[in-house]
Design an enzyme around this catalytic site. Structure first.
Site, PDB file in Angstrom:
ATOM      1  N   GLU A 222       9.123  -1.063   3.173  1.00 39.32           N
ATOM      2  CA  GLU A 222       8.360   0.141   2.821  1.00 39.32           C
ATOM      3  C   GLU A 222       7.394  -0.173   1.688  1.00 39.32           C
ATOM      4  O   GLU A 222       7.769  -0.837   0.707  1.00 39.32           O
ATOM      5  CB  GLU A 222       9.349   1.229   2.401  1.00 39.32           C
ATOM      6  CG  GLU A 222       9.015   2.589   2.933  1.00 39.32           C
ATOM      7  CD  GLU A 222       9.082   2.673   4.445  1.00 39.32           C
ATOM      8  OE1 GLU A 222       8.019   2.527   5.095  1.00 39.32           O
ATOM      9  OE2 GLU A 222      10.169   2.890   4.982  1.00 39.32           O
TER      10      GLU A 222
ATOM     11  N   SER B 208       0.352  11.390  13.327  1.00 38.31           N
ATOM     12  CA  SER B 208      -1.102  11.178  13.350  1.00 38.31           C
ATOM     13  C   SER B 208      -1.447   9.835  13.997  1.00 38.31           C
ATOM     14  O   SER B 208      -2.379   9.754  14.806  1.00 38.31           O
ATOM     15  CB  SER B 208      -1.712  11.290  11.954  1.00 38.31           C
ATOM     16  OG  SER B 208      -1.146  10.356  11.070  1.00 38.31           O
TER      17      SER B 208
ATOM     18  N   ASP C 201       1.821   1.845  10.731  1.00 43.04           N
ATOM     19  CA  ASP C 201       2.100   2.958  11.647  1.00 43.04           C
ATOM     20  C   ASP C 201       1.370   2.781  12.973  1.00 43.04           C
ATOM     21  O   ASP C 201       1.945   2.916  14.054  1.00 43.04           O
ATOM     22  CB  ASP C 201       1.681   4.294  11.013  1.00 43.04           C
ATOM     23  CG  ASP C 201       2.356   4.530   9.674  1.00 43.04           C
ATOM     24  OD1 ASP C 201       3.344   3.833   9.372  1.00 43.04           O
ATOM     25  OD2 ASP C 201       1.878   5.401   8.926  1.00 43.04           O
TER      26      ASP C 201
ATOM     27  N   TYR D 226       0.275   7.884  -2.894  1.00 40.06           N
ATOM     28  CA  TYR D 226       0.174   6.652  -2.104  1.00 40.06           C
ATOM     29  C   TYR D 226      -0.973   5.787  -2.621  1.00 40.06           C
ATOM     30  O   TYR D 226      -0.822   4.579  -2.832  1.00 40.06           O
ATOM     31  CB  TYR D 226      -0.058   6.999  -0.627  1.00 40.06           C
ATOM     32  CG  TYR D 226      -0.035   5.792   0.283  1.00 40.06           C
ATOM     33  CD1 TYR D 226       1.129   5.436   0.953  1.00 40.06           C
ATOM     34  CD2 TYR D 226      -1.174   5.000   0.459  1.00 40.06           C
ATOM     35  CE1 TYR D 226       1.163   4.323   1.772  1.00 40.06           C
ATOM     36  CE2 TYR D 226      -1.140   3.886   1.276  1.00 40.06           C
ATOM     37  CZ  TYR D 226       0.020   3.557   1.930  1.00 40.06           C
ATOM     38  OH  TYR D 226       0.054   2.448   2.739  1.00 40.06           O
TER      39      TYR D 226
HETATM   40  C1  GLA Z   1       2.699   5.303   5.295  1.00 41.50           C
HETATM   41  C2  GLA Z   1       1.496   4.410   5.558  1.00 41.50           C
HETATM   42  C3  GLA Z   1       1.953   3.023   6.017  1.00 41.50           C
HETATM   43  C4  GLA Z   1       2.976   2.431   5.039  1.00 41.50           C
HETATM   44  C5  GLA Z   1       4.074   3.445   4.705  1.00 41.50           C
HETATM   45  C6  GLA Z   1       4.973   2.979   3.591  1.00 41.50           C
HETATM   46  O1  GLA Z   1       3.411   5.548   6.461  1.00 41.50           O
HETATM   47  O2  GLA Z   1       0.682   4.969   6.569  1.00 41.50           O
HETATM   48  O3  GLA Z   1       0.828   2.178   6.153  1.00 41.50           O
HETATM   49  O4  GLA Z   1       2.344   1.971   3.882  1.00 41.50           O
HETATM   50  O5  GLA Z   1       3.539   4.703   4.320  1.00 41.50           O
HETATM   51  O6  GLA Z   1       5.685   1.844   3.958  1.00 41.50           O
END
Ligand code: GLA
Length: 336
Positions: free
Chosen positions: A20, A110, A150, A199
Site C-alpha cells: 500500500e 472508478s 488500480d 494522498y
Molecule cells: C489508491 C491509488 C493507488 C495506490 C493506493 C494505495 O488506490 O489509486 O494508485 O497508491 O491508493 O496503495
C-alpha cells in the site's frame, strides 16, 4: 466491430492484498482483479459519449473534444471525460453503465469504469498500455496523483491469482491464491473524504525522502530511513521500505501455503500504515483489530488509499460471514 454493433466491455474492481502506497515510488504491490465489476454496454457512433446508469440520477454526456475533464458534471462524468480526453476516439458511444461494485468504497470503482469504457470506445493495446492511459484519465478527472496499481490490476487480472507488480518496470508475475484461502472485503462504514488531498501530501513526502535517500524501491533495510532528519519523512520512508519487503514476503509465502507468514505480513502492514504512513483511522483500526482476533482469520488490514473505505481479510474457508467474498478474476475484456 462495425458501426451499430452492440458492445459489452467489463472492467473488474480490485482489492490489494498488500503493498500500500508503494506504487507511486515504483515499488511492489500485490493486488487482484475481483469478481465485482463494471459493465459498459452500447453502440459506437455520434460525436458524444452518452452513458446512463441505474446508480446515478443524471447521465454523463461528454463531447469528444472535451477540454477539462475535472469540470465535467455530474461527478461520475469526470471519469468518462477523462477517458475521452486521453483516448480521443474517432466516434462517440451511447449506452449504459452497470456495476456490482460498491461505489467509492476503495475497490476501484472508478478504475473499473475507466478501463471498461476505454475498451468500449475501441482502445486496442496491451493491458499495460490500457492501464497507463486510464491512470492518466483518473489523474485528470480527480486531480489526485494516483499510481498505476488500480488500473493495472483491473486491466491485467488473472483468474485465481494475485498480481505481483513491479511498479517501476511494470513487470507482472501472477501469484496463485491457494484454494483453501478466502478473501473478504469488509467496509468500515467510513467514506474516504480526505483521501485525495492527503494522498497527494503523502506522495510529496515520499518524493522528499527520496531526494535524500535515493529511490526507496532500491532499499531493503527500513533503518535506512534513520538518515532522514525530519521525523515525519523518516516514518513515511520507513513504511515504504518495509512495505516493499512485506510484499516480497507474501508473494513467496502465499503460493507456498505458509499462511502464518502471510498473516504476519498483513498485520504488520496495517500497523505500518497506521503508525508510520498515518493513513488509517480509529474506525479502520478497530475493525482490523476485531477481525485479526477472530477465529480462522489469517490476517486483515486496510486496503487501498486509507482514510476510510475497506479492510481486506484473508481467512480459512467459512471463517467470516460479513462483507463481500471476492475471487481473483480475469482482467478487463470485451464480451461477445
Ligand atoms: C489508491 C491509488 C493507488 C495506490 C493506493 C494505495 O488506490 O489509486 O494508485 O497508491 O491508493 O496503495
Amino acid at each position: 466491430m462495425t458501426d451499430g454493433e452492440r458492445i459489452t466491455a467489463v472492467g473488474p474492481g480490485r482489492v490489494n492484498l498488500i503493498g500500500e502506497h508503494t506504487d507511486s515510488s515504483g515499488g511492489l504491490v500485490l493486488p487482484l482483479a475481483i469478481d465485482l465489476a463494471t459493465t459498459v454496454t452500447g453502440t459506437r457512433g455520434g460525436d458524444e459519449v452518452v452513458l446512463v446508469s441505474p446508480d446515478e440520477e443524471h447521465p454523463a454526456v461528454v463531447p469528444l473534444d472535451v477540454a477539462d475533464p475535472a469540470a465535467a458534471s455530474p461527478g461520475w462524468a469526470r471519469y468518462v471525460a477523462g477517458v475521452v480526453a486521453q483516448l480521443r476516439p474517432a466516434e462517440g458511444f451511447v449506452g449504459e453503465v452497470a456495476t456490482t461494485l460498491p461505489i467509492g468504497a476503495g475497490l476501484s470503482s472508478s478504475a473499473a469504469l475507466e478501463v471498461a469504457l476505454a475498451l468500449a470506445l475501441g482502445f486496442e493495446g496491451s493491458p499495460t498500455d490500457l492501464a497507463r492511459i486510464t491512470q492518466l484519465a483518473e489523474q485528470q478527472a480527480s486531480g489526485v496523483p494516483c499510481g498505476i496499481m488500480d488500473q493495472l490490476a483491473s486491466a491485467a487480472g488473472v483468474a485465481g491469482h494475485a498480481l505481483l507488480i513491479d511498479c517501476h518496470t511494470l513487470d507482472i508475475t501472477p501469484i496463485a491464491v491457494p484454494d483453501d484461502v478466502e478473501i473478504r472485503v469488509i467496509h468500515s462504514g467510513q467514506t474516504r473524504e480526505l483521501a485525495g488531498s492527503a494522498y497527494a501530501e503523502r506522495t510529496e513526502s515520499v518524493a522528499a525522502a527520496e531526494e535524500v535517500l535515493g529511490p526507496l524501491r532500491l532499499l531493503t533495510d527500513p533503518d535506512a530511513a534513520d538518515a532522514l532528519d525530519d521525523p515525519v519523512l523518516r516514518r513515511r520512508a520507513r513504511h515504504v521500505i518495509s512495505e516493499n519487503e512485506r510484499v516480497r514476503a507474501v508473494a513467496a509465502a502465499l503460493p507456498a501455503g505458509d499462511l502464518t507468514a502471510v498473516g504476519e505480513a498483513l498485520v504488520a502492514s496495517h500497523v505500518s500504515l497506521r503508525d508510520d504512513f498515518e493513513v488509517s483511522t480509529p474506525v479502520l483500526d478497530a475493525l482490523v483489530d476485531r477481525l485479526n482476533a477472530a477465529d480462522g482469520v489469517i490476517g486483515a488490514r486496510l486496503t487501498g488509499a486509507g482514510f476510510g473505505g475497506c479492510v481486506v481479510a484473508l481467512t480459512e474457508p467459512g471463517a467470516l460471514d460479513e462483507g463481500w467474498p471476492v475471487r481473483a478474476s480475469a482482467g478487463a475484456r470485451l464480451e461477445a
